[in-house]
Design a protein around this motif. Structure first.
Motif, short mmCIF file in Angstrom:
data_model
loop_
_atom_site.label_atom_id
_atom_site.label_comp_id
_atom_site.label_asym_id
_atom_site.label_seq_id
_atom_site.Cartn_x
_atom_site.Cartn_y
_atom_site.Cartn_z
N HIS A 56 -7.30 -16.29 14.34
CA HIS A 56 -6.66 -17.26 13.46
C HIS A 56 -5.53 -16.57 12.68
N PRO A 57 -4.29 -16.95 12.96
CA PRO A 57 -3.16 -16.25 12.33
C PRO A 57 -3.14 -16.35 10.81
N ILE A 58 -3.55 -17.48 10.24
CA ILE A 58 -3.51 -17.63 8.79
C ILE A 58 -4.52 -16.69 8.13
N ASP A 59 -5.69 -16.51 8.76
CA ASP A 59 -6.67 -15.55 8.24
C ASP A 59 -6.14 -14.13 8.31
N THR A 60 -5.47 -13.81 9.41
CA THR A 60 -4.87 -12.48 9.55
C THR A 60 -3.81 -12.25 8.48
N LEU A 61 -3.03 -13.28 8.18
CA LEU A 61 -2.04 -13.16 7.11
C LEU A 61 -2.71 -12.91 5.77
N PHE A 62 -3.77 -13.64 5.47
CA PHE A 62 -4.49 -13.44 4.21
C PHE A 62 -5.09 -12.04 4.14
N TYR A 63 -5.68 -11.56 5.24
CA TYR A 63 -6.25 -10.21 5.27
C TYR A 63 -5.15 -9.18 5.03
N SER A 64 -3.97 -9.43 5.62
CA SER A 64 -2.85 -8.50 5.42
C SER A 64 -2.38 -8.50 3.97
N LEU A 65 -2.39 -9.67 3.34
CA LEU A 65 -2.01 -9.75 1.92
C LEU A 65 -3.04 -9.04 1.04
N VAL A 66 -4.30 -9.12 1.42
CA VAL A 66 -5.34 -8.39 0.68
C VAL A 66 -5.11 -6.89 0.81
N ILE A 67 -4.78 -6.43 2.02
CA ILE A 67 -4.50 -5.00 2.23
C ILE A 67 -3.29 -4.58 1.39
N LEU A 68 -2.26 -5.40 1.38
CA LEU A 68 -1.07 -5.09 0.57
C LEU A 68 -1.43 -5.01 -0.91
N THR A 69 -2.24 -5.94 -1.38
CA THR A 69 -2.67 -5.91 -2.78
C THR A 69 -3.46 -4.66 -3.09
N LEU A 70 -4.36 -4.27 -2.19
CA LEU A 70 -5.15 -3.05 -2.40
C LEU A 70 -4.26 -1.81 -2.41
N ILE A 71 -3.27 -1.78 -1.54
CA ILE A 71 -2.35 -0.63 -1.50
C ILE A 71 -1.51 -0.58 -2.77
N ILE A 72 -1.06 -1.73 -3.25
CA ILE A 72 -0.31 -1.75 -4.51
C ILE A 72 -1.20 -1.26 -5.66
N GLY A 73 -2.45 -1.71 -5.67
CA GLY A 73 -3.39 -1.24 -6.69
C GLY A 73 -3.60 0.26 -6.61
N TYR A 74 -3.71 0.78 -5.39
CA TYR A 74 -3.86 2.23 -5.21
C TYR A 74 -2.63 2.97 -5.72
N PHE A 75 -1.44 2.42 -5.44
CA PHE A 75 -0.20 3.03 -5.91
C PHE A 75 -0.15 3.05 -7.44
N ILE A 76 -0.56 1.96 -8.06
CA ILE A 76 -0.57 1.89 -9.52
C ILE A 76 -1.54 2.91 -10.11
N ILE A 77 -2.69 3.04 -9.48
CA ILE A 77 -3.67 4.04 -9.95
C ILE A 77 -3.11 5.45 -9.85
N ASN A 78 -2.38 5.72 -8.78
CA ASN A 78 -1.83 7.07 -8.59
C ASN A 78 -0.68 7.40 -9.53
N ILE A 79 0.05 6.40 -9.99
CA ILE A 79 1.18 6.73 -10.88
C ILE A 79 0.77 6.74 -12.35
N THR A 80 -0.40 6.22 -12.67
CA THR A 80 -0.86 6.27 -14.07
C THR A 80 -1.56 7.59 -14.31
N PRO A 81 -1.50 8.08 -15.54
CA PRO A 81 -2.17 9.36 -15.84
C PRO A 81 -3.68 9.22 -15.69
N ARG A 82 -4.31 10.28 -15.19
CA ARG A 82 -5.76 10.26 -14.97
C ARG A 82 -6.53 10.39 -16.28
#
Length: 151
Positions: A110-136
């Motif tokens: 189902h292409p729409i599900d694949t699109l949503f899964y891809s958006l979830v991956i993008l959101t997780l990667i953005i979250g990971y990027f934000i965690i890496n640029i903030t001080p620990r």
């Protein structure tokens, strides 16, 4: 009255210790179960590789990603004990990304599900990027205006 306060305070002191011990024991048991499942996945890999091509490549990729999920959960439990009873959020992000990639590989009909899964991956990667640029380490003096000379 004073003796009763001491008994109550000692009981209140023991409750978190007992709960932490219970948590640690259950996490060790979970790690053992995951290790057994990890070995089972290696046996399945061996069976797929030895077989005469009767298995689908999607099944092989699905098993590889399942292997990595087990591996990441075990490594997260190890990190929990190494970081003094703390789960790093980035490990949850790794597991989420791996799980979403696994869903895309397994359920890509189902292409729409694949699109949503891809958006979830993008959101997780953005979250990971934000965690890496903030001080620990965030101390109060670092984030106050009067103590920070950089402002």
């Amino acid at each position: 009255m004073d003796m009763m306060k001491k008994n109550l305070s000692s009981i209140l002191f023991l409750i978190p210790k007992i709960l932490q011990l219970f948590l640690n024991i259950t996490l060790v048991l979970l790690a053992i179960i995951l290790a057994v499942l990890l070995v089972k996945e290696i046996i399945i890999f061996t069976d797929i590789l030895i077989s005469d091509g009767r298995h689908d490549y999607k099944l092989f990729f699905d098993n590889i990603l399942l292997f990595f999920l087990y591996f990441e959960f075990i490594s997260m439990i190890v990190k929990y004990f190494k970081e003094e009873y703390h789960f790093p959020i980035r490990y949850f992000l790794y597991i989420g990304i791996t799980a979403m990639v696994r869903l895309i590989i397994v359920n890509h009909d189902h292409p729409i599900d694949t699109l949503f899964y891809s958006l979830v991956i993008l959101t997780l990667i953005i979250g990971y990027f934000i965690i890496n640029i903030t001080p620990r380490e965030r101390s109060d003096k670092h984030w106050t205006l009067k103590n920070n000379k950089g402002f």
